[in-house]
Design a protein around this motif. Structure first.
Motif, short mmCIF file in Angstrom:
data_model
loop_
_atom_site.label_atom_id
_atom_site.label_comp_id
_atom_site.label_asym_id
_atom_site.label_seq_id
_atom_site.Cartn_x
_atom_site.Cartn_y
_atom_site.Cartn_z
N ALA A 212 0.81 -1.22 0.00
CA ALA A 212 0.00 0.00 0.00
C ALA A 212 0.84 1.26 0.00
O ALA A 212 0.32 2.35 -0.24
CB ALA A 212 -0.93 0.01 1.22
N ILE A 213 2.16 1.13 0.26
CA ILE A 213 2.95 2.31 0.59
C ILE A 213 3.87 2.68 -0.58
O ILE A 213 5.01 2.22 -0.69
CB ILE A 213 3.77 2.08 1.88
N GLY A 214 3.34 3.51 -1.46
CA GLY A 214 4.10 4.06 -2.58
C GLY A 214 4.00 5.57 -2.55
O GLY A 214 2.97 6.13 -2.16
N LYS A 219 1.26 4.11 -7.27
CA LYS A 219 0.73 2.95 -6.54
C LYS A 219 1.62 1.75 -6.82
O LYS A 219 1.88 1.43 -7.99
CB LYS A 219 -0.70 2.66 -6.99
N PRO A 220 2.12 1.06 -5.80
CA PRO A 220 2.95 -0.12 -6.05
C PRO A 220 2.22 -1.17 -6.87
O PRO A 220 1.00 -1.36 -6.75
CB PRO A 220 3.27 -0.62 -4.64
N VAL A 221 2.98 -1.86 -7.70
CA VAL A 221 2.44 -2.87 -8.61
C VAL A 221 2.41 -4.22 -7.90
O VAL A 221 3.36 -4.61 -7.24
CB VAL A 221 3.31 -2.97 -9.88
N SER A 222 1.30 -4.94 -8.06
CA SER A 222 1.23 -6.31 -7.58
C SER A 222 1.90 -7.25 -8.58
O SER A 222 1.73 -7.11 -9.79
CB SER A 222 -0.24 -6.73 -7.40
N PHE A 223 2.65 -8.21 -8.06
CA PHE A 223 3.26 -9.22 -8.92
C PHE A 223 2.20 -9.93 -9.75
O PHE A 223 2.43 -10.27 -10.92
CB PHE A 223 4.02 -10.24 -8.05
N LEU A 224 1.01 -10.13 -9.18
CA LEU A 224 -0.03 -10.87 -9.89
C LEU A 224 -0.62 -10.09 -11.05
O LEU A 224 -1.38 -10.65 -11.86
CB LEU A 224 -1.13 -11.28 -8.92
N VAL A 297 -0.44 6.64 4.13
CA VAL A 297 0.60 6.82 3.11
C VAL A 297 1.03 8.28 3.06
O VAL A 297 2.23 8.58 2.94
CB VAL A 297 0.11 6.33 1.73
N ALA A 298 0.07 9.20 3.15
CA ALA A 298 0.40 10.63 3.15
C ALA A 298 1.28 10.98 4.36
O ALA A 298 2.21 11.79 4.25
CB ALA A 298 -0.87 11.47 3.16
N LYS A 322 11.22 5.20 -2.67
CA LYS A 322 10.04 5.30 -3.53
C LYS A 322 8.84 4.57 -2.94
O LYS A 322 7.71 4.73 -3.42
CB LYS A 322 10.37 4.75 -4.92
N GLY A 323 9.08 3.75 -1.92
CA GLY A 323 8.01 3.02 -1.27
C GLY A 323 8.48 2.46 0.05
O GLY A 323 9.63 2.65 0.44
N SER A 324 7.60 1.76 0.75
CA SER A 324 7.82 1.19 2.08
C SER A 324 7.88 2.32 3.11
O SER A 324 7.67 3.49 2.78
CB SER A 324 9.08 0.34 2.15
N PHE A 325 8.19 1.99 4.37
CA PHE A 325 8.40 3.06 5.35
C PHE A 325 9.83 3.05 5.86
O PHE A 325 10.11 3.34 7.01
CB PHE A 325 7.38 3.04 6.49
N PHE A 326 10.76 2.73 4.94
CA PHE A 326 12.18 2.75 5.25
C PHE A 326 12.95 3.64 4.28
O PHE A 326 12.56 3.78 3.12
CB PHE A 326 12.78 1.34 5.17
#
Length: 390
Positions: A212-214, A219-224, A297-298, A322-326
């Motif tokens: 969820a965190i982009g 928006k992060p892409v799902s592998f599926l 996310v904001a 670019k994503g995650s909380f790190f």
């Protein structure tokens, strides 16, 4: 009292690198120091009230005071299918392509035990989440690392993997948005992954913990979402990060039906399924308004911007995740990640996680969590500035 020796299996488990860091931090806190802990990955915000209220109401339902169905309630699996259709446009069969998990970590540790035999090869990102190593050790399989380098946007280069290794590999772990680097992956990369995995008969396990965190409107892409992904792999999604439900221990795996069946088979022997009230609250989280996720996310993006701006102002040349909380930050020239981390703890009372704890290719970096207030992030940068390293 007799001390019974550990089994060879338990003795073979990887040592917990960060246990020593926890001990060092506890010692400093016991001495009365004001510690800014940026080294952990534990969400600092509460679970949204509507999810808590759903749980509170469900706890009183006598139906949930009995054993849950071994493979989870159908209503939760249907909610997962609706969530994936709504968020990613991916069709999921709720009964054949969803497994309810006791947290994402459980699924990640279980899958090597489901699919790998002693001596089989499992491909693992380096740097990466250390608990991948645990499941591989329990399966007595062999780890082969895939280097993640800045020059390749912290994506593995499949051309680097020798054909002899690829042919023997049974499983590949991936994780985007990435812990610890904060990198993201594109649909094109996942399509390349599907092609590589299909060619060599490898099961892809995509750890979508930070799905969820982009940032920056992406928006992060799902592998599926990659064509053919369900043919060769699964994705693991946890409620811990998206909904601040880390302590609730609920997640799910979606994708290849044979892998889902294997997970369910193993879990049938390990557990009776998750407490039903937690499953009802999880379904509420998936099906309700996602406004709370947008606000979270904001919040992380605002913290990211504060931290990165503050570090750049003190002369530290860092890239924004670019994503995650790190955030994944290079250490000063001449320092190892562990020595630099120890120095920040000792002199600035700021905790960061040394990159070497995530694998050999994590050396030269430290991981910083965006899991405290902007004022504390700003203060951490000010304390580091006083050390005169930049």
């Amino acid at each position: 009292m007799k001390q019974f020796p550990l089994s060879e299996l338990l003795q073979s488990l990887p040592k917990q690198f960060f246990a020593s860091l926890v001990d060092k931090v506890a010692k400093k806190m016991a001495e009365g120091h004001d510690i800014i802990n940026l080294g952990q990955g534990n969400p600092d915000q509460p679970t949204p009230p509507h999810i808590v209220e759903a749980m509170q109401k469900a706890v009183a339902n006598p139906k949930y005071h009995k054993y849950s169905p071994f493979q989870g309630y159908s209503f939760l699996k249907r909610a997962v299918a609706k969530f994936y259709e709504r968020e990613y446009g991916v069709a999921i069969d709720p009964e054949k392509e969803v497994a309810v998990l006791f947290g994402g970590k459980a699924g990640l540790v279980e899958i090597p035990q489901c699919l790998a035999n002693p001596g089989d090869i499992v491909l693992v990102p380096d740097p990466g989440y250390p608990d991948y190593w645990s499941g591989i050790a329990l399966a007595r399989a062999e780890m082969v690392m895939m280097p993640l380098r800045a020059e390749n946007q912290f994506l593995p280069d499949y051309d680097e993997i020798p054909a002899s290794i690829a042919e023997k590999a049974k499983i590949m772990f991936l994780n985007y948005p990435n812990n610890p680097t904060g990198a993201i992956a594109s649909k094109e990369f996942f399509e390349e992954t599907v092609s590589f995995a299909a060619k060599h008969g490898i099961c892809v396990v995509h750890d979508f913990a930070y799905g969820a965190i982009g940032f920056d409107g992406k928006k992060p892409v799902s592998f599926l979402q990659a064509e053919g992904a369900k043919e060769i792999g699964v994705e693991i999604y946890t409620f811990s990060k998206t909904y601040n439900m880390a302590g609730w221990r609920v997640a799910f795996a979606v994708g290849n039906e044979s892998v889902i069946a294997a997970i369910n088979l193993l879990q049938d022997h390990l557990y009776v399924s998750l407490f039903g009230a937690i499953q009802e609250a999880a379904a509420t989280a998936l099906l309700s308004s996602q406004r709370c996720v947008e606000e979270l996310v904001a919040l992380y993006e605002s913290r990211r911007n504060t931290l990165i701006d503050a570090l750049r102002q003190i002369g530290w040349d860092v890239d924004a995740p670019k994503g995650s909380f790190f955030a994944w930050l290079p250490v000063p020239s001449g320092w190892t990640s562990e020595r630099f981390s120890d120095y920040l703890l000792e002199k600035a009372h700021v905790v960061v996680a040394p990159g070497i704890g995530f694998g050999k290719h994590g050396e030269g970096y430290v991981r910083v969590g965006l899991l405290t207030s902007e004022s504390r992030l700003q203060e951490a940068a000010e304390r580091i500035a006083k050390l005169g390293l930049f």
